[in-house]
Design a protein around this motif. Sequence first.
Motif: not given
Length: 160
Positions: A1-5
């Motif tokens: 998941m892009r936003k967590a990274n």
Amino acid sequence: MRKANSLRRWLTACLPDELKNNPDRLLIFIEGGQVTARQSQTLSFVYKYTVKAVVTDFKGDADRLIVPVLAWISKEQPELLRKADSEPFSFVAELLDLETSDIEISIDLTERVIVTPHSNGSGYDVEHPLEPDFSNGFAGVTASFTDAYAGELKLLDGNA
């Protein structure tokens, strides 16, 4: 998941003394994950989840953590700053001593995923589009984070 990274990279850049030198002091979890999708001509969907960022042994004023989180939200999930309850995220803190605490921040996120089938039927292209830009939501009114820096590194350009 892009936003967590993305949140991990952002906080590490904003708090280099605490997190770049001690990456084990930043824990990122995803809770309550769901996928929302409807039958359509594509397999596009939306991730819905709560990201939890835990900073352990944080020293100093919590504002040094809260302000970068608000700046990140303004870029990655700007509609949270437009919620009627004016509460873009929640937090809990364990005060370990007079100067040190463990702080957990919880942010409810959505992440659109566009799935496009290849014309020859051999697979799919998957894209995670950026969030819509709401900066010009009200003509003549400007109220947003303009720039964010981590030391001399510019993280957010309000003019971009």
